[in-house]
Structures are given as structure tokens and as C-alpha cells.
Design a protein around this motif. Structure first.
Motif, PDB file in Angstrom:
ATOM      1  N   GLY A  16      16.604 -25.254  -2.656  1.00 44.50           N
ATOM      2  CA  GLY A  16      17.102 -25.908  -1.465  1.00 44.50           C
ATOM      3  C   GLY A  16      16.749 -27.382  -1.402  1.00 44.50           C
ATOM      4  O   GLY A  16      16.115 -27.928  -2.301  1.00 44.50           O
ATOM      5  N   SER A  17      17.158 -28.009  -0.318  1.00 51.08           N
ATOM      6  CA  SER A  17      16.946 -29.440  -0.113  1.00 51.08           C
ATOM      7  C   SER A  17      16.363 -29.708   1.263  1.00 51.08           C
ATOM      8  O   SER A  17      16.580 -28.940   2.204  1.00 51.08           O
ATOM      9  CB  SER A  17      18.275 -30.197  -0.236  1.00 51.08           C
ATOM     10  OG  SER A  17      18.828 -30.061  -1.529  1.00 51.08           O
ATOM     11  N   LYS A  19      15.220 -33.396   3.763  1.00 51.61           N
ATOM     12  CA  LYS A  19      15.081 -34.847   3.879  1.00 51.61           C
ATOM     13  C   LYS A  19      13.976 -35.132   4.874  1.00 51.61           C
ATOM     14  O   LYS A  19      14.076 -34.778   6.049  1.00 51.61           O
ATOM     15  CB  LYS A  19      16.384 -35.504   4.324  1.00 51.61           C
ATOM     16  CG  LYS A  19      16.319 -37.025   4.303  1.00 51.61           C
ATOM     17  CD  LYS A  19      17.687 -37.646   4.578  1.00 51.61           C
ATOM     18  CE  LYS A  19      17.646 -39.164   4.456  1.00 51.61           C
ATOM     19  NZ  LYS A  19      18.976 -39.780   4.643  1.00 51.61           N
ATOM     20  N   ARG A  66      14.959 -35.460  -8.892  1.00 47.96           N
ATOM     21  CA  ARG A  66      15.115 -34.516  -7.771  1.00 47.96           C
ATOM     22  C   ARG A  66      14.872 -35.181  -6.419  1.00 47.96           C
ATOM     23  O   ARG A  66      15.497 -34.814  -5.429  1.00 47.96           O
ATOM     24  CB  ARG A  66      14.152 -33.339  -7.934  1.00 47.96           C
ATOM     25  CG  ARG A  66      14.332 -32.542  -9.204  1.00 47.96           C
ATOM     26  CD  ARG A  66      13.478 -31.285  -9.197  1.00 47.96           C
ATOM     27  NE  ARG A  66      12.048 -31.572  -9.096  1.00 47.96           N
ATOM     28  CZ  ARG A  66      11.261 -31.108  -8.119  1.00 47.96           C
ATOM     29  NH1 ARG A  66      11.764 -30.347  -7.158  1.00 47.96           N
ATOM     30  NH2 ARG A  66       9.972 -31.399  -8.112  1.00 47.96           N
ATOM     31  N   THR A  68      14.463 -38.710  -3.936  1.00 42.18           N
ATOM     32  CA  THR A  68      14.890 -40.095  -3.793  1.00 42.18           C
ATOM     33  C   THR A  68      14.233 -40.697  -2.567  1.00 42.18           C
ATOM     34  O   THR A  68      14.337 -40.150  -1.469  1.00 42.18           O
ATOM     35  CB  THR A  68      16.410 -40.194  -3.641  1.00 42.18           C
ATOM     36  OG1 THR A  68      17.043 -39.580  -4.774  1.00 42.18           O
ATOM     37  CG2 THR A  68      16.845 -41.652  -3.556  1.00 42.18           C
ATOM     38  N   GLN A  79      14.500 -37.880   0.222  1.00 41.82           N
ATOM     39  CA  GLN A  79      15.467 -36.817  -0.002  1.00 41.82           C
ATOM     40  C   GLN A  79      14.948 -35.958  -1.142  1.00 41.82           C
ATOM     41  O   GLN A  79      14.697 -36.459  -2.239  1.00 41.82           O
ATOM     42  CB  GLN A  79      16.832 -37.397  -0.360  1.00 41.82           C
ATOM     43  CG  GLN A  79      17.877 -36.365  -0.705  1.00 41.82           C
ATOM     44  CD  GLN A  79      18.260 -35.499   0.488  1.00 41.82           C
ATOM     45  OE1 GLN A  79      18.503 -36.005   1.571  1.00 41.82           O
ATOM     46  NE2 GLN A  79      18.300 -34.190   0.279  1.00 41.82           N
ATOM     47  N   ASN A  81      15.656 -32.620  -3.438  1.00 40.86           N
ATOM     48  CA  ASN A  81      16.646 -31.636  -3.888  1.00 40.86           C
ATOM     49  C   ASN A  81      16.028 -30.707  -4.922  1.00 40.86           C
ATOM     50  O   ASN A  81      15.013 -31.023  -5.534  1.00 40.86           O
ATOM     51  CB  ASN A  81      17.856 -32.347  -4.496  1.00 40.86           C
ATOM     52  CG  ASN A  81      18.573 -33.229  -3.501  1.00 40.86           C
ATOM     53  OD1 ASN A  81      18.644 -32.930  -2.314  1.00 40.86           O
ATOM     54  ND2 ASN A  81      19.112 -34.337  -3.987  1.00 40.86           N
ATOM     55  N   ASN A  82      16.667 -29.570  -5.079  1.00 40.20           N
ATOM     56  CA  ASN A  82      16.238 -28.602  -6.076  1.00 40.20           C
ATOM     57  C   ASN A  82      14.733 -28.312  -5.957  1.00 40.20           C
ATOM     58  O   ASN A  82      13.992 -28.365  -6.940  1.00 40.20           O
ATOM     59  CB  ASN A  82      16.577 -29.096  -7.482  1.00 40.20           C
ATOM     60  CG  ASN A  82      16.477 -28.006  -8.517  1.00 40.20           C
ATOM     61  OD1 ASN A  82      16.531 -26.818  -8.194  1.00 40.20           O
ATOM     62  ND2 ASN A  82      16.308 -28.406  -9.766  1.00 40.20           N
TER      63      ASN A  82
END
Length: 121
Positions: A16-17, A19, A66, A68, A79, A81-82
Motif C-alpha cells: 500500500g501507499s 502520504k 519507493r 518521495t 509519499q 509507495n509499495n
């Protein structure tokens, strides 16, 4: 008075992600570099992503590709991700008045209270 307040932490499944956000007051991007750290109980606080005053970004190898980091006005973002269970930690934003972020937590002067990220398999 400088303040940092993180938000966005949650429990998510692997892959999942999320932020994360860090709202700052009293900090100007032209004079303060900012960093995201994370900490697991019993382990040291490790820097994972930083952004210098010129906008240059740096990442720990384990999060490259992954995560940022970015900043906009009074906000610092991460951010993610993964996500994997190894990313489970409490995440902190930090700032110091210098152009290029130092590597170690001890050199940062300002910290938020942190936000918890939990990744389940």
C-alpha cells in the motif's frame, strides 16, 4: 517559535501507499533543510529522506524508488509507495538551519512529535 506537526500515519497492508505531511511554522525553505526520520522502539532514529534548501533530495537506499520527499510553502511531505512491514516505525520530520541536511539526527534542532506507520503483511 518553530513548530513541526506531522500527520498521515496509519495502518496499511504491504504494497500500500501513504502520504505523510509535516506542517511547519517559523521555517523558511531558503534557510532550513528538512528531513524525515523514522524510529523503531529499541533502535536508533534513522534518516530516510532529506531535502536541502536548493531543493536537492537525498534518500536512504532502502527507500529509494519507493519514497518521495517534497516541500511546498509550509509543508513537508513524504509519499510512500509499495510499503513493506520493514517500513513500520514512528516517522518524524526534523529541521535545522543549514543549506545541506546533515546525516545524523543529533544535528537537527527542531522535531515534530511523530506519526505512526504500521504495515502488515
Amino acid at each position: 517559535q518553530i513548530q513541526l506537526v506531522e500527520s498521515g500515519g496509519a495502518s496499511v497492508q504491504a504494497g500500500g501507499s501513504l502520504k505523510l505531511s509535516c506542517e511547519s511554522s517559523g521555517i523558511t525553505s531558503a534557510h532550513f533543510c528538512m528531513d524525515w526520520f523514522r524510529e523503531v522502539p529499541g533502535q536508533g532514529r534513522e534518516g530516510i529522506a532529506s531535502i536541502d534548501t536548493d531543493g536537492k533530495t537525498h534518500y536512504r537506499d532502502s527507500v529509494k524508488g519507493r519514497f518521495t520527499i517534497s516541500r511546498d510553502e509550509n509543508f513537508l511531505y513524504l509519499q510512500m509507495n509499495n510499503l513493506t512491514p520493514n517500513d513500520t516505525a514512528r516517522y518524524y520530520c526534523a529541521a535545522v538551519r543549514t543549506t545541506r541536511c546533515p546525516l545524523f539526527a543529533a544535528f537537527f534542532d527542531y522535531w515534530g512529535q511523530g506519526t505512526q506507520v504500521t504495515v502488515s503483511s
